[in-house]
Structures are given as structure tokens and as C-alpha cells.
Scaffold this motif. Structure first.
Motif, PDB file in Angstrom:
ATOM      1  N   ARG A  93       1.275   7.064   9.956  1.00 13.85           N
ATOM      2  CA  ARG A  93       0.437   5.979  10.163  1.00 13.85           C
ATOM      3  C   ARG A  93       1.085   4.741   8.966  1.00 13.85           C
ATOM      4  NH1 ARG A  93      -3.512   5.621   6.174  1.00 13.85           N
ATOM      5  NH2 ARG A  93      -3.884   7.578   4.904  1.00 13.85           N
ATOM      6  N   TYR A  94       2.099   5.392   8.258  1.00 10.18           N
ATOM      7  CA  TYR A  94       2.764   4.664   7.205  1.00 10.18           C
ATOM      8  C   TYR A  94       4.145   4.074   7.806  1.00 10.18           C
ATOM      9  CZ  TYR A  94      -0.705   6.531   3.936  1.00 10.18           C
ATOM     10  OH  TYR A  94      -1.789   6.844   3.301  1.00 10.18           O
ATOM     11  N   GLY A  95       4.617   3.219   6.977  1.00 10.90           N
ATOM     12  CA  GLY A  95       5.766   2.468   7.273  1.00 10.90           C
ATOM     13  C   GLY A  95       6.451   1.834   6.332  1.00 10.90           C
ATOM     14  N   LEU A  96       6.255   2.309   4.700  1.00 11.87           N
ATOM     15  CA  LEU A  96       7.056   1.447   3.876  1.00 11.87           C
ATOM     16  C   LEU A  96       8.625   1.348   3.681  1.00 11.87           C
ATOM     17  CD1 LEU A  96       5.772  -0.197   1.469  1.00 11.87           C
ATOM     18  CD2 LEU A  96       5.764   1.761   0.115  1.00 11.87           C
TER      19      LEU A  96
ATOM     20  N   ALA B 234       9.958   0.907   9.420  1.00 15.50           N
ATOM     21  CA  ALA B 234       9.744   0.829   8.016  1.00 15.50           C
ATOM     22  C   ALA B 234      10.092  -0.591   7.433  1.00 15.50           C
ATOM     23  CB  ALA B 234      10.583   1.861   7.185  1.00 15.50           C
ATOM     24  N   GLY B 235       9.670  -1.112   6.475  1.00 15.39           N
ATOM     25  CA  GLY B 235       9.839  -2.334   6.067  1.00 15.39           C
ATOM     26  C   GLY B 235      10.912  -2.349   5.119  1.00 15.39           C
ATOM     27  N   THR B 236      11.604  -1.346   4.420  1.00  9.79           N
ATOM     28  CA  THR B 236      12.616  -0.975   3.723  1.00  9.79           C
ATOM     29  C   THR B 236      13.239   0.109   4.379  1.00  9.79           C
ATOM     30  OG1 THR B 236      12.071  -2.155   1.755  1.00  9.79           O
ATOM     31  CG2 THR B 236      13.868  -0.579   1.809  1.00  9.79           C
ATOM     32  N   VAL B 237      14.614   0.208   4.682  1.00 14.12           N
ATOM     33  CA  VAL B 237      15.582   1.198   5.221  1.00 14.12           C
ATOM     34  C   VAL B 237      17.017   1.097   4.073  1.00 14.12           C
ATOM     35  CG1 VAL B 237      17.050   2.346   7.023  1.00 14.12           C
ATOM     36  CG2 VAL B 237      14.822   1.207   7.369  1.00 14.12           C
ATOM     37  N   TRP B 238      16.954   2.225   3.428  1.00 13.41           N
ATOM     38  CA  TRP B 238      18.009   2.491   2.545  1.00 13.41           C
ATOM     39  C   TRP B 238      19.208   3.541   3.411  1.00 13.41           C
ATOM     40  CZ3 TRP B 238      13.419   3.382  -0.290  1.00 13.41           C
ATOM     41  CH2 TRP B 238      13.014   2.270  -1.152  1.00 13.41           C
TER      42      TRP B 238
ATOM     43  N   LEU C 248       0.740  -1.284   0.066  1.00 14.22           N
ATOM     44  CA  LEU C 248       0.159  -0.005   0.126  1.00 14.22           C
ATOM     45  C   LEU C 248       0.712   1.363   0.028  1.00 14.22           C
ATOM     46  CD1 LEU C 248      -2.570  -1.478   2.650  1.00 14.22           C
ATOM     47  CD2 LEU C 248      -2.522  -1.560   0.060  1.00 14.22           C
ATOM     48  N   GLY C 249       0.588   2.425   0.483  1.00 12.71           N
ATOM     49  CA  GLY C 249       0.919   3.429   0.538  1.00 12.71           C
ATOM     50  C   GLY C 249       2.283   3.814   1.472  1.00 12.71           C
ATOM     51  N   GLY C 250       2.726   5.022   1.239  1.00  7.56           N
ATOM     52  CA  GLY C 250       3.882   5.385   1.940  1.00  7.56           C
ATOM     53  C   GLY C 250       3.823   7.165   2.269  1.00  7.56           C
ATOM     54  N   LYS C 251       4.730   7.257   3.356  1.00  8.87           N
ATOM     55  CA  LYS C 251       4.763   8.751   3.519  1.00  8.87           C
ATOM     56  C   LYS C 251       6.354   8.862   3.836  1.00  8.87           C
ATOM     57  CE  LYS C 251       3.604  13.092   2.968  1.00  8.87           C
ATOM     58  NZ  LYS C 251       3.354  13.491   1.717  1.00  8.87           N
ATOM     59  N   SER C 252       7.240   8.277   3.191  1.00  5.98           N
ATOM     60  CA  SER C 252       8.577   7.919   3.589  1.00  5.98           C
ATOM     61  C   SER C 252       9.474   9.149   3.958  1.00  5.98           C
ATOM     62  CB  SER C 252       8.888   6.937   2.578  1.00  5.98           C
ATOM     63  OG  SER C 252       8.295   5.891   2.250  1.00  5.98           O
ATOM     64  N   PRO C 253      10.248   9.054   5.209  1.00  6.88           N
ATOM     65  CA  PRO C 253      11.229  10.066   5.469  1.00  6.88           C
ATOM     66  C   PRO C 253      12.459   9.602   4.549  1.00  6.88           C
ATOM     67  CG  PRO C 253      10.852   8.204   6.955  1.00  6.88           C
ATOM     68  CD  PRO C 253      10.032   7.850   6.314  1.00  6.88           C
ATOM     69  N   ASN C 254      13.292  10.824   4.284  1.00  9.24           N
ATOM     70  CA  ASN C 254      14.661  10.593   3.674  1.00  9.24           C
ATOM     71  C   ASN C 254      15.174  11.840   4.585  1.00  9.24           C
ATOM     72  OD1 ASN C 254      16.257   9.670   2.146  1.00  9.24           O
ATOM     73  ND2 ASN C 254      15.264  10.792   0.256  1.00  9.24           N
TER      74      ASN C 254
ATOM     75  N   PHE D 160      15.118  -8.334  -6.977  1.00  9.42           N
ATOM     76  CA  PHE D 160      14.008  -9.615  -6.670  1.00  9.42           C
ATOM     77  C   PHE D 160      14.584 -10.481  -5.589  1.00  9.42           C
ATOM     78  CE2 PHE D 160      17.515 -10.329  -9.796  1.00  9.42           C
ATOM     79  CZ  PHE D 160      18.300 -11.157  -9.258  1.00  9.42           C
ATOM     80  N   MET D 161      15.715 -10.313  -4.900  1.00  5.07           N
ATOM     81  CA  MET D 161      16.107 -11.149  -3.721  1.00  5.07           C
ATOM     82  C   MET D 161      15.860 -10.487  -2.360  1.00  5.07           C
ATOM     83  SD  MET D 161      20.078 -12.177  -4.751  1.00  5.07           S
ATOM     84  CE  MET D 161      20.619 -13.152  -6.127  1.00  5.07           C
ATOM     85  N   ALA D 162      15.370  -9.150  -2.390  1.00  6.49           N
ATOM     86  CA  ALA D 162      15.216  -8.401  -1.266  1.00  6.49           C
ATOM     87  C   ALA D 162      13.762  -8.365  -1.015  1.00  6.49           C
ATOM     88  CB  ALA D 162      15.896  -6.920  -1.488  1.00  6.49           C
ATOM     89  N   PRO D 163      13.115  -8.815   0.146  1.00  9.54           N
ATOM     90  CA  PRO D 163      11.637  -8.745   0.594  1.00  9.54           C
ATOM     91  C   PRO D 163      11.327  -7.223   0.556  1.00  9.54           C
ATOM     92  CG  PRO D 163      12.849 -10.502   1.884  1.00  9.54           C
ATOM     93  CD  PRO D 163      13.926  -9.567   1.012  1.00  9.54           C
ATOM     94  N   PHE D 164      10.239  -7.088   0.054  1.00  5.87           N
ATOM     95  CA  PHE D 164       9.520  -5.527   0.219  1.00  5.87           C
ATOM     96  C   PHE D 164       8.104  -5.647   0.441  1.00  5.87           C
ATOM     97  CE2 PHE D 164       7.472  -2.029  -2.078  1.00  5.87           C
ATOM     98  CZ  PHE D 164       8.269  -1.076  -1.713  1.00  5.87           C
ATOM     99  N   GLY D 165       7.820  -4.621   1.368  1.00  6.02           N
ATOM    100  CA  GLY D 165       6.605  -4.256   2.092  1.00  6.02           C
ATOM    101  C   GLY D 165       6.666  -3.472   3.122  1.00  6.02           C
ATOM    102  N   GLY D 166       5.317  -3.331   3.752  1.00  4.15           N
ATOM    103  CA  GLY D 166       5.546  -2.175   4.546  1.00  4.15           C
ATOM    104  C   GLY D 166       5.107  -2.706   6.422  1.00  4.15           C
ATOM    105  N   TYR D 167       5.325  -1.673   7.061  1.00  2.00           N
ATOM    106  CA  TYR D 167       4.719  -1.642   8.431  1.00  2.00           C
ATOM    107  C   TYR D 167       3.390  -0.790   8.564  1.00  2.00           C
ATOM    108  CZ  TYR D 167       9.379  -3.159  10.630  1.00  2.00           C
ATOM    109  OH  TYR D 167      10.375  -3.755  10.755  1.00  2.00           O
TER     110      TYR D 167
END
Length: 493
Positions: free
Chosen positions: A408-411, A432-436, A251-257, A445-452
Motif C-alpha cells: 500500500r506504500y509507494g515512497l 514509487a515517487g522516487t526510483v534510484w 508519509l511512510g514507506g516499505k520500499s523495495p531494493n 533540493f532540486m529533486a521533487p520528493f514524495g510518494g504514491y
């Protein structure tokens, strides 16, 4: 005007109602083709075809190794057709041809990866403490899967679902976004060329209400894999739960950089621009909240201003273009509404802030940067899904975590720092489900992707994700020649 049909049971099929809907070229702001306006009758036909294919020896009788061979052939065909498929996506959603070509030339890697995994899913013999019992487990496909995809990267997002799902032995009914259906229809035709039996992959086009809802509710659909807004995802989850269907929701995200003072600011600048202005901000992982440490706040914004002065906005087919149009009229209107509401909330326009008049007449919005943003504001909390950046200052690491997690997002999240202990602390603390770390907008394709939180349920990609399209079965075999015990008592020991 070119007209596309549904694909049902391997046959190009017009909608039962005879109704069609236009598809818009957002660069020219004009309709360029028509797609089916499908309804429940079309859904019934597609699900029936998928169910029949799932039960047929032509598909169910294939070994896992044979399924893998078909997936490898599909990967080869995608490579051969990458240019045509990429051009269809650009025509439908206005994303840069440069990016769409990169996606289409990379998508085959997902098919090769899951082709290799198809015959690596193994059950087990269980060491049950009963000498007269032989017990083992196996993994079996779920059945018909409904794949509902978003308009921003239709084929990449479909691949994340269909490659592991087919490797597991399921069949599919795909409902692409009504704004970007043509590339999915062309993509689906390749499955028959690759040797997949008719009906293994079906496509029905239409709106969420007339096509998506009856697909989710269909009793012969075992799982729904969805990418889109959190509002639609919650509605799908509620409908699926009532019938005990399995779901995967991205679903959606409001990701912090998050940029710390010790970061390589030039690298962070590129990462921030990529995070929010690539694809005109129309990505679920958009780094739409820029958290800047106060000591470099003004310096970084000045660098960002200088970068934006040279940005090329225009024709997505032009290799020199860096930002294309908004993908469709409803999204264009939404982005402009969000910009106006942010002004009313008191946020200050640092750059951009309005619609961009382009000679093509396309749906362009200026890349927009807001400062003086409160993290509790609507701008900071709502997913805009457009080229709109909210800048929020922070003092120290603790405040950065508090602001970043205050959604409320955590992608996804990005962290820019040369302090590696801090990088590890931040990666653990961020919800967050992914942290860069010192990069952004990277997937594999090897890295799981999805959100909190409200960013979804389940994951896509990675080795374990094939099991999201499988279910375990336990088999007990009695070896005893002795008479059974008391038939009215469960055997627990």
C-alpha cells in the motif's frame, strides 16, 4: 536539567500550563532536558503571532527579492551553527554525528536555492479574446502554515517545508516531534538573527494530541505540511479536509531494493546496507524489502553476512560508529515487537533478531535480517522503521515488479542492474515517487520528493514546489467606455 521554552512572536515563552516533559538521550537511555508540554492556549498564541506577522508591513511589505536576501542570510547562519545544531539532534535522536553534520552542512543549499526562486515566480497576462478587458494572474502566499515534523531528521524535514514556504511569503508555526524538539528551537532562534521579523517563525512543543491536533484544527492555519506516519497523516488530512485546508503529506514507506543477477553485487551490497541499516533503519525511505533474483540469492546473502560481522554499533558521537541506537522508547518497543511477530509468522532470522545489550544502557537493537518472507506477511507490509530487513526472492523482472508494487506504500524503490533498458523499464513500472538506479538514499533540493498511494500527498523540493505554498489570483480590468450589457447575464464572450 536543561529546560527549553517555546518560541512565540520572537520571544522565548514557557508553556501556559507550566507543564514540561522530559527528552530522552537514547544512547544513554536517560533524560537530558525538558521541553514544554504545550496545549491549545499555546497554539492560539503562536498562531496569533504568525497571523499578525503575516499581515504586518515588516513582512508583507517586503519584496520577494528582500525575502530571498533573508533566506540567504539564514543559510549562512546555519553553516556557522552546524556543529551545535547537529550535536543537539544527536543528543535527541541518537543518529550518527557524521550524518547529522553532513545534513546541517547541506541544509543551507535549500535556503540558497529557494532564495533564488523567491523573485522568479511570475504571473501572466492572459490573451483574453475581449478587446475591452485586461486580465492578468499573480501568485500570493497562503498565510499561516503549520509545519509538523518527524523525529528522525527534524531540521532537514523542516527545511523542506520552511525554505519554500518563507520564499513564498508565508509565516509558520512549527510543531516538532516531542522526542526531538531541541534542535528545532535552536534553529528557529536563527531566523531573528537573520533579520526575519518576530512571529514569522514560531515553535510550539508538545504531543500530537495536545499540540498537533489543535494546530491542525486552528481556523487561522491555511496549510498543514506534515512528515510522519501514514496513520497520523490520514488523521491530519481528514481534519484539514473538513476546513478546506491545503496539505502536503510525506508519509511512510516499505520500499523495495531490487537486486538483479547482472548487478555489480558489491555496489548493490553497499546500497542495501545503506538503505536499511543507515540511521538504524529509521528513515521513511528505508529499503526494508530486499528483492533478490534467485540465481544470486545465496551468494548475495553470504556477502551481506560478511559485511554485518564487521559493523560497528555504539556511540553516535564516535566517528567510527556505523549504527546508533533507536531514537526513543516507544519506537524501540515497536521494533522488538515487530521482530517477535515476524518470527511467529514463520520468517527465519538470518542475522540479529534481538535487543542488543550495550554498556551505555542505550536503546539498541541488533541489525536484523529475515529470510523466508512472504510478501503478503505483516513483516513485508508494515513499516517497521528500524534496522529490520525482509528478504524476498524473485525469478524474473515481471515477478520483481509484482512483488515491489504489492504494497500500500509507494515512497521509493531501488534497482540494481547493469542492463540499462531494464533500468528504464523498471523505473516506469515501479509505483514509487522516487526510483534510484544503482544508488540509494539520495536526495537533493532540486529533486521533487514524495510518494504514491499511502505514502503521501503532494511533493517537497524542486522548482515547482514553491507553488505548493502559493495560490493564484486572477484580476480583470474593464477598459471599455461603452455602457455595460445586460447586467443579469454572465459575460462569457
Amino acid at each position: 536539567m536543561q529546560r527549553f521554552n517555546n518560541l512565540i512572536g520572537g520571544v522565548s515563552t514557557p508553556p501556559v500550563s507550566g507543564q514540561w516533559m522530559p527528552s530522552l538521550d537514547p544512547y544513554k537511555n536517560e533524560n537530558w532536558c525538558e521541553i514544554p508540554d504545550s496545549g491549545p492556549a499555546d497554539v492560539d498564541k503562536a498562531v496569533a503571532a504568525a497571523r499578525q506577522a503575516f499581515e504586518s508591513p515588516a513582512w508583507a511589505g517586503l519584496s520577494a527579492t528582500a525575502r530571498g536576501a533573508l533566506l540567504r542570510r539564514m543559510g549562512d547562519l546555519i553553516t556557522e551553527n552546524a556543529q551545535r545544531l547537529a550535536e543537539l539532534e544527536v543528543r535527541d535522536n541518537g543518529k550518527l554525528l557524521n550524518e547529522m553534520l553532513l545534513q546541517l552542512r547541506t541544509i543551507p543549499q535549500w535556503f540558497y536555492y529557494y532564495a533564488g526562486l523567491a523573485d522568479k515566480v511570475e504571473g501572466a497576462v492572459l490573451p483574453i479574446d475581449k478587446a475591452d478587458q485586461f486580465v492578468y494572474t499573480s501568485w500570493e502566499p497562503l498565510g499561516v502554515v503549520a509545519a509538523i515534523t518527524a523525529w528522525n531528521s527534524p531540521l532537514l524535514l523542516l527545511t523542506w517545508k520552511i525554505a519554500p514556504g518563507l520564499a513564498a511569503g508565508n509565516t509558520f508555526v512549527v510543531k516538532p516531534s516531542e522526542f526531538t524538539s531541541t534542535s528545532t528551537l535552536a534553529f528557529a532562534e536563527l531566523f531573528e538573527q537573520a533579520g526575519f521579523p518576530p512571529g514569522v517563525v514560531n515553535v510550539v512543543c508538545g504531543t500530537g494530541q495536545r499540540t498537533g491536533a489543535p494546530l491542525v484544527a486552528h481556523p487561522d492555519v491555511a496549510k498543514v505540511a506534515f512528515t510522519g506516519s501514514d496513520g497520523a497523516g490520514k488523521a491530519i488530512n481528514q481534519a484539514a479536509a473538513g476546513m478546506l485546508k491545503k496539505v502536503t503529506l510525506e508519509l511512510g514507506g516499505k520500499s523495495p531494493n531490487i537486486v538483479f543477477a547482472d548487478a555489480d553485487l558489491d555496489a548493490a551490497l553497499a546500497g542495501v546496507a545503506s538503505g536499511i541499516f543507515a540511521a538504524a533503519g529509521q528513515t521513511c525511505i528505508a529499503g526494508s524489502r530486499l528483492l533478490l533474483q534467485r540465481s544470486v540469492h545465496d551468494q548475495f546473502l553470504e556477502k551481506l553476512r560478511n559485511m554485518m560481522q564487521g559493523v560497528r554499533i555504539g556511540d553516535p558521537f564516535d566517528p567510527e560508529t556505523q549504527i546508533g541506537p533507536i531514537a526513543n522508547r516507544p519506537q524501540y518497543d515497536k521494533v522488538l515487537t515487530c521482530i517477535n511477530e515476524a518470527r511467529e509468522e514463520g520468517a527465519e532470522v538470518f542475522w540479529g533478531g534481538k535487543a542488543l545489550e550495550h554498556p551505555s544502557g542505550g536503546l539498541f537493537v541488533e541489525p536484523t535480517i529475515f529470510t523466508a518472507v512472504d510478501n503478503a506477511s505483516v513483516l513485508a507490509q508494515r513499516e517497521v522503521f528500524g534496522p529490520v530487513l525482509a528478504v524476498i526472492p524473485f525469478e524474473d523482472e515481471a515477478e520483481a515488479v509484482q512483488i515491489a508494487n504489492g504494497s500500500r506504500y509507494g515512497l521509493a524503490a531501488g534497482v540494481w542492474t547493469q542492463d540499462m533498458p531494464r533500468a528504464f523499464r523498471m523505473s516506469k513500472a515501479l509505483q514509487a515517487g522516487t526510483v534510484w538506479i544503482n544508488t540509494y538514499r539520495a536526495v537533493n533540493f532540486m529533486a521533487p520528493f514524495g510518494g504514491y498511494k499511502d505514502s503521501g500527498l503532494g511533493r517537497e523540493n524542486g522548482q515547482e514546489m514553491i507553488k505548493a505554498y502559493l495560490q493564484p489570483k486572477t484580476v480583470w480590468i474593464n477598459n471599455s467606455t461603452q455602457p455595460p450589457g445586460n447586467p443579469f447575464v454572465m459575460r462569457l464572450n
